[in-house]
Design a protein around this motif. Sequence first.
Motif, mmCIF file in Angstrom:
data_model
loop_
_atom_site.group_PDB
_atom_site.id
_atom_site.type_symbol
_atom_site.label_atom_id
_atom_site.label_comp_id
_atom_site.label_asym_id
_atom_site.label_seq_id
_atom_site.Cartn_x
_atom_site.Cartn_y
_atom_site.Cartn_z
ATOM 1 N N THR A 2 37.390 51.397 48.138
ATOM 2 C CA THR A 2 36.572 52.208 47.251
ATOM 3 C C THR A 2 37.223 52.299 45.876
ATOM 4 O OG1 THR A 2 35.899 53.507 49.153
ATOM 5 C CG2 THR A 2 35.478 54.456 46.993
ATOM 6 N N THR A 4 38.617 53.523 42.207
ATOM 7 C CA THR A 4 39.156 54.763 41.677
ATOM 8 C C THR A 4 38.564 55.077 40.308
ATOM 9 O OG1 THR A 4 41.037 53.549 40.768
ATOM 10 C CG2 THR A 4 41.311 54.544 42.930
ATOM 11 N N ARG A 26 38.653 57.449 45.616
ATOM 12 C CA ARG A 26 39.150 56.525 46.626
ATOM 13 C C ARG A 26 39.076 57.218 47.978
ATOM 14 N NH1 ARG A 26 42.470 52.193 46.071
ATOM 15 N NH2 ARG A 26 43.232 52.852 44.021
ATOM 16 N N THR A 59 35.479 59.465 48.007
ATOM 17 C CA THR A 59 34.550 58.807 47.099
ATOM 18 C C THR A 59 33.559 59.863 46.624
ATOM 19 O OG1 THR A 59 34.733 56.699 48.256
ATOM 20 C CG2 THR A 59 32.778 57.034 46.894
#
Length: 289
Positions: A2, A4, A26, A59
């Motif tokens: 994911t 940042t 993240r 996230t």
Amino acid sequence: MTPTRRQDTAVTADDGARLWASRSGRGTPGTTPLVLCHGGPGLWDMFDDMAGMLNDRATVVRWDQRGCGRSEPCAGPWTSGRFVADLDAVRRHFALERIALLGHSWGASLALNYALAHPERVAALIYVSGTGIGPDADWHGAYEANLLARLGEAPQRLARWRELPEASRERAVLQWSTEFVDRERAIEHAEHMADPWFPVNSPCNKALNAEARQTASTPALHSACQALELPVVVVDGERDIRPRSAVDSLVRALPQVRRVTLANAGHLPWVEDPDGFRDAVMMAMTAAR
């Protein structure tokens, strides 16, 4: 992995309306993604700071509601059902199966409505600075009195607020300054809320507030909340100028609810008590696993 960094994108709703959305953070394996719903109605996402304090744990997805902020101008429709469908379009765009959902102020009502419509898609609900499921009479009169009292602490601000056009940036900053307990930094915080500045969507605001007045405190709404089998964390700033007692009816109705009241915070508790706010959100995120 994911990302940042923040990644902005356009989400197309099922009727073709284009919505601004953004993803950051993240998420670690097993961590439920978090979707944020801003207040208003008729305003835009102001959650840069909030996302920043949560990006290391999840996230985070943000979006501007239909016809507002960075989303494409459109003619509506301005209904809660339409906004629930737009939120689901955002969820699908990012391929999120189940989400933790955080709503602030009017966005708390939107998040609640989404959870009631799609409970299988929501792992946890974080209801921040909302006004409950009762009638406006539970809170609005006291809110207006408290608003004028805080503006009246500086009589020149109150006089200026009264003479400005309703949708002007300067008037909004003066009004938003009442949302903060720290009166010395209140204008600074309100200026931050207004940067960037977009036109307020007044038709959206009026239509959705009118709908809310019609649907509040109905037996159907109470029954739906009583049947909502997912963890809910209600977060209040104790010194919000909207009486927190307005939320009591919602808390009584929900079967799985915890309430966190932050003593030295107003309507935007993540600004004035970031540690306490983060802890409350993490409590909900843990329950969402």
